[in-house]
Write a protein that holds these residues in place. Structure first.
Motif, short mmCIF file in Angstrom:
data_model
loop_
_atom_site.label_atom_id
_atom_site.label_comp_id
_atom_site.label_asym_id
_atom_site.label_seq_id
_atom_site.Cartn_x
_atom_site.Cartn_y
_atom_site.Cartn_z
N ARG A 69 0.83 -1.21 0.00
CA ARG A 69 0.00 0.00 0.00
C ARG A 69 0.86 1.25 0.00
O ARG A 69 0.55 2.24 -0.69
CB ARG A 69 -0.95 -0.01 1.20
N GLN A 70 1.94 1.22 0.76
CA GLN A 70 2.84 2.37 0.82
C GLN A 70 3.53 2.58 -0.54
O GLN A 70 3.67 3.72 -1.00
CB GLN A 70 3.90 2.16 1.92
N GLN A 71 3.94 1.49 -1.17
CA GLN A 71 4.57 1.60 -2.48
C GLN A 71 3.59 2.18 -3.51
O GLN A 71 3.96 3.01 -4.34
CB GLN A 71 5.07 0.24 -2.94
N LEU A 72 2.32 1.72 -3.44
CA LEU A 72 1.30 2.25 -4.35
C LEU A 72 1.09 3.73 -4.11
O LEU A 72 0.97 4.52 -5.06
CB LEU A 72 0.00 1.47 -4.16
N HIS A 73 1.04 4.14 -2.85
CA HIS A 73 0.86 5.55 -2.51
C HIS A 73 2.02 6.39 -3.05
O HIS A 73 1.82 7.48 -3.60
CB HIS A 73 0.74 5.70 -0.99
N ASP A 74 3.25 5.87 -2.90
CA ASP A 74 4.43 6.60 -3.38
C ASP A 74 4.41 6.74 -4.90
O ASP A 74 4.75 7.80 -5.44
CB ASP A 74 5.70 5.88 -2.94
N GLN A 109 1.71 6.73 -6.82
CA GLN A 109 0.66 7.68 -7.19
C GLN A 109 1.11 9.11 -6.96
O GLN A 109 0.84 10.01 -7.76
CB GLN A 109 -0.61 7.38 -6.37
N GLU A 110 1.81 9.33 -5.86
CA GLU A 110 2.33 10.67 -5.56
C GLU A 110 3.36 11.10 -6.61
O GLU A 110 3.36 12.24 -7.07
CB GLU A 110 2.96 10.69 -4.17
#
Length: 212
Positions: free
Chosen positions: A97-102, A104-105
């Motif tokens: 989830r953190q990798q996906l958030h990064d 997307q950012e």
């Protein structure tokens, strides 16, 4: 003659046992060193003789290797527990989830959004990344255009070749019709006397009315 097969069992003779231990220990140390160098592996080797004498080899630090071994061993043992396995997958999901958030950012920043708070150095790095990506797109575009032009040239050559072949066939048909025309009417003058003309492609057309 080749060496006979050695039976793997304890050597009863003390002297022979000590000699074998010394040779095999040296060979084992050498192989461990070669493995560490050739394969960039962390290797730790500990040997106690039957007289309790210690021999060891480590590619880095024996302490760090033992600590890593202990930590890894404990991790594997914890994975055997269903509760620990659930925690492990929860951590993996959180990491994803953190990798996906990064990602997307990063994607928003590449689009020029949410740039507030970025330093000049970060903006410069982002600009360089965009320029690099743009160069890659341009190179790919040029490659595609070159391939399309080559394909059009190939098709044009095929069409030209087909036209030449068709032209040659038409000329051949005209020549054959002319030969046939000459055999039937002898010459153009005699054909004209009979009211016949030779149309393109060797087709004869009568100029006299059929009602006369």
């Amino acid at each position: 003659m080749g060496r006979g097969k050695i039976v793997i069992q304890k050597i009863d003779n003390t002297t022979s046992r000590q000699v074998t231990f010394s040779k095999r220990r040296s060979g084992l140390m050498k192989k461990a060193k070669e493995l560490a160098i050739l394969c960039d592996a962390q290797v730790g080797l500990i040997i106690f003789s039957n007289t309790q004498k210690l021999y060891e080899f480590s590619s880095t630090s024996m302490k760090s290797i033992l600590e890593r071994y202990t930590k890894t061993k404990m991790g594997h043992q914890q994975m055997l527990s269903p509760v620990s396995e659930v925690k492990f997958w929860q951590m993996e999901a959180a990491n994803l989830r953190q990798q996906l958030h990064d990602l997307q950012e990063q994607h928003r920043k590449l689009k020029g959004e949410e740039l507030y708070g970025m330093s000049v150095k970060d903006l410069q790095r982002l600009e360089n990344q965009l320029e690099k990506s743009l160069r890659g797109v341009r190179i790919k575009k040029e490659q595609i255009l070159i391939e399309e032009i080559q394909e059009l040239n190939r098709k044009g050559s095929l069409i030209h070749q087909e036209n030449v072949e068709l032209y040659n066939k038409v000329k051949l048909i005209e020549q054959e019709n002319m030969k046939l025309y000459t055999k039937v009417y002898g010459s153009k003058d005699s054909a004209a006397e009979n009211g016949l003309t030779l149309a393109p492609f060797g087709i004869t057309i009568s100029t006299r009315s059929s009602f006369n």
